[in-house]
Design a protein around this motif. Structure first.
Motif, short mmCIF file in Angstrom:
data_model
loop_
_atom_site.label_atom_id
_atom_site.label_comp_id
_atom_site.label_asym_id
_atom_site.label_seq_id
_atom_site.Cartn_x
_atom_site.Cartn_y
_atom_site.Cartn_z
N ARG A 674 0.82 -1.21 0.00
CA ARG A 674 0.00 0.00 0.00
C ARG A 674 0.86 1.26 0.00
O ARG A 674 0.58 2.21 -0.72
CB ARG A 674 -0.92 -0.02 1.23
CG ARG A 674 -2.02 1.02 1.18
CD ARG A 674 -2.96 0.84 2.34
NE ARG A 674 -4.06 1.76 2.28
CZ ARG A 674 -4.98 1.88 3.24
NH1 ARG A 674 -4.91 1.11 4.31
NH2 ARG A 674 -5.96 2.75 3.12
N ALA A 675 1.91 1.24 0.79
CA ALA A 675 2.83 2.39 0.84
C ALA A 675 3.55 2.55 -0.50
O ALA A 675 3.77 3.67 -0.97
CB ALA A 675 3.83 2.22 1.97
N GLU A 676 3.91 1.45 -1.12
CA GLU A 676 4.60 1.50 -2.41
C GLU A 676 3.71 2.11 -3.48
O GLU A 676 4.15 2.94 -4.28
CB GLU A 676 5.02 0.09 -2.81
CG GLU A 676 5.81 0.00 -4.11
CD GLU A 676 7.18 0.62 -4.01
OE1 GLU A 676 7.73 1.00 -5.06
OE2 GLU A 676 7.71 0.74 -2.88
N MET A 677 2.44 1.71 -3.50
CA MET A 677 1.51 2.25 -4.48
C MET A 677 1.28 3.75 -4.24
O MET A 677 1.22 4.54 -5.19
CB MET A 677 0.19 1.49 -4.43
CG MET A 677 0.28 0.08 -4.99
SD MET A 677 -1.34 -0.70 -5.24
CE MET A 677 -1.98 -0.74 -3.58
N THR A 678 1.18 4.13 -2.97
CA THR A 678 0.99 5.55 -2.64
C THR A 678 2.18 6.38 -3.10
O THR A 678 2.02 7.49 -3.62
CB THR A 678 0.78 5.72 -1.13
OG1 THR A 678 -0.42 5.04 -0.75
CG2 THR A 678 0.66 7.19 -0.76
N ALA A 679 3.37 5.82 -2.93
CA ALA A 679 4.57 6.53 -3.39
C ALA A 679 4.54 6.75 -4.89
O ALA A 679 4.92 7.82 -5.40
CB ALA A 679 5.82 5.73 -2.99
N LEU A 680 4.06 5.76 -5.64
CA LEU A 680 3.97 5.91 -7.09
C LEU A 680 2.90 6.92 -7.48
O LEU A 680 3.08 7.71 -8.41
CB LEU A 680 3.66 4.55 -7.73
CG LEU A 680 4.81 3.55 -7.78
CD1 LEU A 680 4.31 2.18 -8.20
CD2 LEU A 680 5.90 4.04 -8.73
N VAL A 681 1.76 6.90 -6.77
CA VAL A 681 0.70 7.87 -7.07
C VAL A 681 1.19 9.28 -6.75
O VAL A 681 0.99 10.22 -7.53
CB VAL A 681 -0.58 7.54 -6.28
CG1 VAL A 681 -1.60 8.67 -6.45
CG2 VAL A 681 -1.16 6.22 -6.75
N LEU A 682 1.83 9.45 -5.59
CA LEU A 682 2.38 10.75 -5.23
C LEU A 682 3.33 11.25 -6.31
O LEU A 682 3.28 12.40 -6.75
CB LEU A 682 3.14 10.65 -3.91
CG LEU A 682 2.43 11.09 -2.63
CD1 LEU A 682 3.32 10.78 -1.43
CD2 LEU A 682 2.08 12.56 -2.67
N GLY A 683 4.23 10.36 -6.76
CA GLY A 683 5.19 10.75 -7.78
C GLY A 683 4.52 11.10 -9.09
O GLY A 683 4.90 12.08 -9.75
N THR A 684 3.51 10.33 -9.49
CA THR A 684 2.79 10.60 -10.74
C THR A 684 2.09 11.95 -10.70
O THR A 684 2.16 12.74 -11.66
CB THR A 684 1.76 9.49 -11.01
OG1 THR A 684 2.45 8.25 -11.17
CG2 THR A 684 0.95 9.79 -12.26
N VAL A 685 1.39 12.22 -9.59
CA VAL A 685 0.66 13.48 -9.46
C VAL A 685 1.62 14.67 -9.50
O VAL A 685 1.39 15.64 -10.23
CB VAL A 685 -0.17 13.49 -8.16
CG1 VAL A 685 -0.75 14.88 -7.91
CG2 VAL A 685 -1.29 12.46 -8.24
N LEU A 686 2.70 14.59 -8.74
CA LEU A 686 3.65 15.71 -8.71
C LEU A 686 4.38 15.85 -10.04
O LEU A 686 4.64 16.97 -10.50
CB LEU A 686 4.64 15.52 -7.57
CG LEU A 686 4.06 15.75 -6.17
CD1 LEU A 686 5.08 15.35 -5.11
CD2 LEU A 686 3.63 17.20 -5.99
#
Length: 884
Positions: A674-686
């Motif tokens: 879950r943390a790994e996916m959130t990190a990818l979403v955060l990176g994609t959005v930014l």
């Protein structure tokens, strides 16, 4: 899962002054702004409206440049081969004035130097002092192609000027004639309409009498604010239907000072209701009188020389300055008993030279002119036919009103600095025009005048790309894509470029190597003026001007640019003040801190898993990202910069920073997949957000994006596009419900006097029914709630109606709040609110007060009453919750 390597790559805080200059120089050195005319990419081109070589960056320039840079940076990211071509205008009058002042301070003059030496002196000044604005453009971040920097007096541009002059001359569209012009006595030259600024001046309206002093004998009373011009009167005009003067039409009246008689003529221009219904006609010194003089074949007598001294009248007034003559003529008429009304103050609009600041003198003068009839028609037809589109379309009627009724253009100036008119005079009266590759015979003399600066700048879109030669630049980048400029010069510069561009496009050879190019630009984007925060026009006299470089120093170039772009829409003025720049600086800081926080929490760019595997907050923010990117594209494509910037600002601040980053903390804390996916979403959005902001805020986004991605530069990155995945409406609704629930709990906590970080024990019912069960962790984190244990007893409840049911939050505030102290404080506040409510209600119930008070005062009292009523209700509810 933080990434200390990436986090440490960022400075501790964002200080624009430490980064902007080096970043800009890197972009230039890397060749990011250098256009390749041989590229296979589609071309996109913009030419910079050339600032005067004497000028410096003002807020109007800053707006112009920000918008052009935003457009060109975005198109470069979209895969276009982009040319943003810079340059400067030689600014004939302004530059010559500066150098002449220097010579005067040295005790000499241009006449003593001679023409060639004076021109050399101007070029020397240009090399040493001209072009201040170029350094300022770099400070602003202008992504122009410096390798193609042009100057209107360059050899290539001079060749273009001579070429089109000869073509127009040979086609009979340039001619020489004696007509009325705007004359600057201080500069001793004709000046263009755009160089005349009209100001209200307190003058004197004097009524005096032509003809007999005996009321029973023929006479007419006229009035004027320019008494000296009566020395050049050649008629008195009345309306043909005015019965008072019917018997005088066709007769002549004695001139008070001259040995000639003045005819009385009839002309429909005269307003019989204004003043005496009769007007004096001075054809050589008034544009309306000149038109009447042409209609009636009147003599046109010039009574002033080049410096506006009365001359050649044979009267005692010869040798007097025009203002001295104004008084002397009035006094002499008074001695004759011809002043029929006392002199009275009269406020009227007077044209002034923009450069010299003096009142201009309408003056009959032999000048070179352009016959604009066919040229103006083509410029109008280009817009009517859709070859060029004006944004906003509401400006089209003004465009047509101008080009459909354009007067012939006087293009000669009595200066030495500028493009010399390529007309030569032979010893036997021959008059010939010689092109750039031709030479006049020995013994011939060239016309001494130079061309109006607007003549060469009217060729700017194609002369800067090498016309009349065939060049790769013309083939790739002409016609240009869009012209960005203020609506205030629509009629002067834009019209001239359209006239010349459509003329060259109609030439037999296509004008551009046989290739058809009907217009110089596809779009004309007209922005408004930059005004101060109170909506007033900026001016030195008001003391409300803003130096854009001052804002760059204090807030950073990104803040200046975002402030201007955020307020820019087609045709609309922009009001800005220091608070706007501070807000934009805070936004840059917010982006910096948010990205740094995200990097600390492992944000990275990579391939996202299927959206079905993501959490509700992840699916929501990705859906919002796609919607915002679509809005941004729509805004930029329609030149609605404000729409695009507002969408980016509120998404970044309100949704990413205020909500998603906070929601993601709980997901990161869970660790694992879950943390790994959130990190990818955060990176994609930014990643996509920073790229979308890059054209407007290139500096801070460059530092953040390259740190996040490890890529070379956002300047050459791909423009972010929506993913194409349908937004998850269920996720969006659940986040909306969660936001509503958290907001209501926060409001309750505030009303109860709880500190923001203070956690309280609570139970929550109704989350599964609302679809929020999996978001309990985020609710507890953002609302500062602790799950209740056995024996929990609530002291208050908060019920919130959601889209799919009601959530109830039961809270135990015992032990967290000094209830007695809070009760006393609330009771005190309630008493004050009730007193305010009683006072305002009493005033609004007083009919005597309502009948006398201004509407604005009454509305203010109503607002105070409504606020007091709401405060009373809130505090009563709070006291009930405290057990009062």
């Amino acid at each position: 899962m933080s990434n200390p390597e990436l986090t440490n790559a960022l400075p501790r805080s964002w200080d624009p002054s430490e980064h902007e200059a080096a970043l800009y120089q890197h972009w230039v050195d890397a060749g990011y702004f250098t256009a390749d005319a041989t590229s296979d990419k589609p071309g996109y081109s913009v030419v910079l409206p050339p600032p005067n070589v004497t000028g410096s960056l003002h807020m109007g320039h800053a707006l112009d440049h920000t918008l052009m840079d935003t457009l060109t940076r975005r198109k470069r990211m979209q895969g276009f081969e982009v040319l943003w071509l810079p340059g400067m205008d030689h600014a004939g009058i302004a530059t010559q004035t500066i150098v002449e002042k220097q010579l005067a301070a040295e005790g000499t003059s241009r006449e003593e130097l001679g023409r060639e030496a004076f021109i050399e002196r101007v070029w020397k000044w240009k090399a040493e002092s001209g072009g201040t604005i170029q350094g300022q453009m770099r400070r602003l971040g202008d992504g122009v192609d410096w390798s193609r920097d042009r100057f209107t007096m360059d050899e290539g541009l001079s060749r273009a000027v001579q070429t089109i002059f000869k073509k127009l001359f040979d086609d009979g569209l340039i001619y020489r004639a004696e007509r009325l012009v705007n004359w600057s006595p201080a500069q001793q030259t004709a000046i263009s309409d755009i160089e005349v600024k009209y100001e209200d001046v307190e003058g004197e309206l004097v009524s005096f009498r032509y003809g007999s002093l005996d009321d029973a004998q023929p006479h007419i009373v006229v009035a004027t604010t320019r008494m000296e011009t009566m020395l050049g009167d050649t008629a008195i005009a009345v309306h043909p239907d005015d019965e008072r003067y019917r018997d005088l039409i066709g007769t002549e009246l004695e001139h008070p000072f001259l040995d000639r008689k003045i005819p009385v003529i009839a002309d429909g221009y005269v307003d019989p209701e204004f003043g005496s219904g009769a007007v004096k006609i001075t054809p050589a010194h008034d544009p309306n009188d000149f038109a009447i003089g042409q209609r009636h074949g009147l003599p046109m007598i010039t009574i002033m020389d080049e410096v506006a001294t009365v001359t050649g009248t044979g009267t005692q007034f010869d040798g007097l300055d025009r203002f001295e003559a104004r008084v002397a003529v009035r006094e002499a008429l008074a001695e004759q008993g011809r002043i029929v009304k006392e002199v009275r103050p009269y406020l009227h609009s007077v044209g002034h030279s923009e450069r010299a600041g003096e009142p201009i003198e309408p003056r009959l003068s032999m000048q070179w002119w352009v016959d604009v009839s066919s040229l103006a028609k083509s410029a109008g037809d280009a817009v009517r036919g859709g070859d060029t589109v004006i944004h906003p379309t509401s400006q089209e009627p003004r465009w047509f009103a101008w080009v459909d009724d354009m007067h012939d253009w006087t293009i000669s100036r009595q200066l030495w600095w500028g493009h010399r008119i390529p007309i030569w005079y032979g010893p036997d009266g021959e008059v010939e025009c010689f092109g750039p590759d031709e030479t006049a015979p020995a013994g011939w003399e060239q016309d001494p005048d130079v061309l109006d600066t607007w003549f060469s700048s009217g060729l700017w879109p194609f002369s800067t790309m090498g016309w009349p030669d065939k060049t790769a630049e013309l083939d790739k980048f002409y016609p240009t894509s869009v012209l960005v400029t203020g609506y205030d010069i629509l009629f002067f510069w834009v019209a001239r470029m359209m006239m010349f561009g459509t003329y060259v496009g109609r030439l037999d050879d296509g004008g551009f190597g046989g290739r058809v190019a009907k217009v110089p630009f596809a779009d004309v984007f007209l922005h408004g003026l930059v005004r101060d925060e109170h909506g007033r026009k900026m001016s030195k006299s008001k003391g409300n001007g803003i130096d854009p470089l001052d804002w760059v120093e204090r807030f950073g170039a990104d803040a200046l640019r975002f402030t201007l772009a955020r307020g820019a829409n087609p045709g609309s003025d922009i009001s800005v003040g220091e608070s706007h720049a501070q807000s934009s600086r805070n936004f840059a800081t917010k982006l910096f801190n948010a990205t740094k926080f995200a990097l600390m929490n492992g944000a990275r760019v990579g391939e996202l898993p299927d959206r079905a595997e993501l959490t509700v907050p992840d699916r929501w923010i990705l859906g919002r990202l796609d919607e915002v990117l679509a809005d941004v594209d729509s805004g930029f494509e329609s030149y609605e910069f404000s729409k695009a910037c507002e969408a980016l600002y509120h998404f970044a601040w309100d949704e990413v920073c205020d909500w998603y980053l906070e929601l993601s903390k709980a997901q990161v804390a869970d660790g694992g997949t879950r943390a790994e996916m959130t990190a990818l979403v955060l990176g994609t959005v930014l990643d996509k957000l920073l790229r979308a902001l890059s054209p407007v805020m290139p500096f801070v986004t460059e530092v953040l994006w390259t740190t996040l991605t490890g890529a070379e530069s956002a300047v050459i990155a791909e423009w972010p596009a929506p993913s194409g995945v349908q937004p998850d409406s269920t996720a969006a609704q659940r986040i909306e419900d969660l936001q509503k629930l958290i907001t209501e709990v926060r409001r309750f906590r505030s009303d109860q006097g709880l500190k923001p970080g203070q956690r309280v024990t609570a139970t929550v019912d109704g989350l599964p029914e609302a679809g929020l069960a999996e978001l309990r962790g985020q609710l507890d984190s953002l609302a500062r709630l602790e799950p209740a244990e056995a024996g929990f007893a609530a002291t208050a409840t908060v019920e919130v109606r959601l889209s799919s049911g009601t959530a109830t939050v039961a809270i135990d505030t015992s032990g967290t709040v000094d209830v007695e102290a809070e009760r006393k404080r609330a009771a005190k506040d309630l008493a004050a609110a009730e007193k305010e409510l009683a006072g305002t209600s009493g005033k609004l119930g007083n009919q005597q007060f309502l009948s006398k008070a201004p509407d604005a005062v009454v509305e203010k009292i109503k607002s105070r009453r409504d606020l007091a009523q709401a405060e009373v209700e809130r505090l009563k509810s709070k006291l009930e919750g405290l057990g009062a």
